[in-house]
Write a protein that holds these residues in place. Structure first.
Motif, short mmCIF file in Angstrom:
data_model
loop_
_atom_site.label_atom_id
_atom_site.label_comp_id
_atom_site.label_asym_id
_atom_site.label_seq_id
_atom_site.Cartn_x
_atom_site.Cartn_y
_atom_site.Cartn_z
N GLU A 124 65.01 17.46 72.00
CA GLU A 124 64.45 16.84 73.20
C GLU A 124 64.68 17.72 74.43
O GLU A 124 63.83 17.78 75.33
CB GLU A 124 65.06 15.46 73.42
N ILE A 125 65.82 18.40 74.49
CA ILE A 125 66.11 19.31 75.61
C ILE A 125 65.09 20.43 75.66
O ILE A 125 64.56 20.76 76.74
CB ILE A 125 67.54 19.88 75.47
N ILE A 126 64.81 21.02 74.51
CA ILE A 126 63.88 22.16 74.48
C ILE A 126 62.44 21.69 74.64
O ILE A 126 61.60 22.41 75.21
CB ILE A 126 64.05 22.95 73.16
N ALA A 127 62.14 20.49 74.17
CA ALA A 127 60.77 19.98 74.27
C ALA A 127 60.39 19.62 75.71
O ALA A 127 59.19 19.61 76.05
CB ALA A 127 60.61 18.75 73.37
N ILE A 135 52.73 23.44 77.63
CA ILE A 135 52.67 24.76 77.00
C ILE A 135 51.86 24.71 75.72
O ILE A 135 51.07 25.61 75.43
CB ILE A 135 54.09 25.28 76.73
N VAL A 136 52.06 23.67 74.94
CA VAL A 136 51.31 23.49 73.69
C VAL A 136 50.84 22.04 73.62
O VAL A 136 51.39 21.17 74.30
CB VAL A 136 52.17 23.82 72.45
N ILE A 141 54.34 20.31 69.52
CA ILE A 141 55.64 20.46 70.20
C ILE A 141 56.78 20.66 69.20
O ILE A 141 57.63 21.53 69.38
CB ILE A 141 55.90 19.26 71.13
N GLU A 142 56.81 19.85 68.16
CA GLU A 142 57.91 19.96 67.19
C GLU A 142 57.94 21.34 66.55
O GLU A 142 59.02 21.94 66.41
CB GLU A 142 57.77 18.89 66.12
N GLY A 156 65.63 24.95 62.71
CA GLY A 156 65.00 23.67 63.03
C GLY A 156 65.92 22.49 62.79
O GLY A 156 65.77 21.44 63.43
N LYS A 157 66.88 22.63 61.88
CA LYS A 157 67.81 21.54 61.60
C LYS A 157 68.68 21.21 62.80
O LYS A 157 69.17 20.08 62.94
CB LYS A 157 68.69 21.90 60.40
N ASP A 158 68.88 22.21 63.67
CA ASP A 158 69.75 22.00 64.83
C ASP A 158 69.13 21.08 65.88
O ASP A 158 69.84 20.58 66.77
CB ASP A 158 70.10 23.34 65.48
N LYS A 159 67.84 20.85 65.80
CA LYS A 159 67.19 20.07 66.85
C LYS A 159 67.62 18.61 66.87
O LYS A 159 67.44 17.91 67.88
CB LYS A 159 65.67 20.16 66.70
#
Length: 270
Positions: A124-127, A135-136, A141-142, A156-159
């Motif tokens: 969520e922070i990066i999104a 941007i996209v 987004i994911e 991707g697991k870190d998200k």
């Protein structure tokens, strides 16, 4: 008589960033009976950064380095001066246009854990900037979050994790991923490795170097550590008590410094 500097320029001929006669002063009064003291946090400084360049801004604590970065981003108001980014004076932009411009000027903070919301996931922070600046498309987004995580050495697991589950180095990687998410042209790196262990510092510096090449980034790299600046920067500007006392190519600064304060920094490093 010289013509006054306009608030918009043909930026095709200009550096990416031009800072001209920038100042920020504070009036401090310690108590009711003491006289006021003028603190010149940033005192009439000028410099530019070319497209694709890394300029190191170095000096001891209190020299005005971080304040300079905050002034460029308009996180605090300047007293005097001009900051031209792509030919436009950002200090005279209205709030709406400045919010748009921040898409192209991002910052990596020294203390990542203080700027990352502990109540939301890493994804969520990066999104967030992806949504804010569109941007996209929403459906992508994911996948874009996964791509950004991979770019900074995570997966991707870190998200789905929260910041308390990450190490200091991992938190800084998240801060970097958030900064590059909007696909900026200029990134202000404010002491991005000073809070990290020495073993992790090199990893983050190398990551920043790789991202600069891959994304065609331009950096203003703020640090008190001359060794770090020497490793990552093309040119160096030395700040002392709010002023730039010396500036030049890093080889010239390191081999043949002219200012006494610069000489002291080099001697301390050696």
């Amino acid at each position: 008589m010289q013509n006054p500097i306009k608030d918009k320029r043909d930026h095709s001929q200009d550096p990416l960033l031009q800072v001209e006669d920038l100042s920020k002063h504070y009036v401090v009064k310690k108590n009711l009976i003491s006289s006021k003291t003028l603190i010149k946090a940033v005192d009439n400084i000028s410099f530019d950064i070319a497209h694709g360049e890394t300029l190191g801004l170095i000096g001891e604590s209190g020299s005005g380095k971080t304040t300079t970065g905050e002034l460029i981003l308009r996180l605090i108001p300047a007293d005097t001066g001009r900051v031209f980014f792509q030919g436009e004076n950002v200090l005279q932009m209205d709030e709406k246009n400045m919010r748009r411009k921040r898409k192209d000027i991002q910052i990596i903070f020294q203390q990542a854990q203080e700027t990352l919301d502990p109540k939301v996931t890493i994804g969520e922070i990066i999104a967030a900037p992806l949504r804010i600046y569109r941007i996209v498309p929403a459906t992508e987004i994911e996948a874009e979050v996964d791509r950004l995580l991979n770019m900074v050495g995570l997966t991707g697991k870190d998200k789905n994790k929260f910041t308390y589950q990450l190490s200091g180095g991992q938190k800084q990687r998240i801060g970097i991923a958030r900064a590059i998410a909007s696909r900026p042209k200029l990134v202000i790196c404010d002491e991005p490795v000073s809070a990290l262990d020495v073993s992790v510092q090199g990893q983050i510096l190398n990551l920043l170097i790789d991202l600069k090449k891959e994304l065609s980034l331009t950096y203003l790299f703020i640090s008190h550590d001359l060794k770090v600046v020497q490793h990552i920067c093309d040119r160096i500007a030395v700040m002392f008590k709010g002023r730039i006392v010396e500036m030049g190519d890093k080889e010239q600064i390191m081999v043949n410094p002219r200012n006494d304060y610069t000489k002291q920094l080099i001697e301390a490093m050696l």
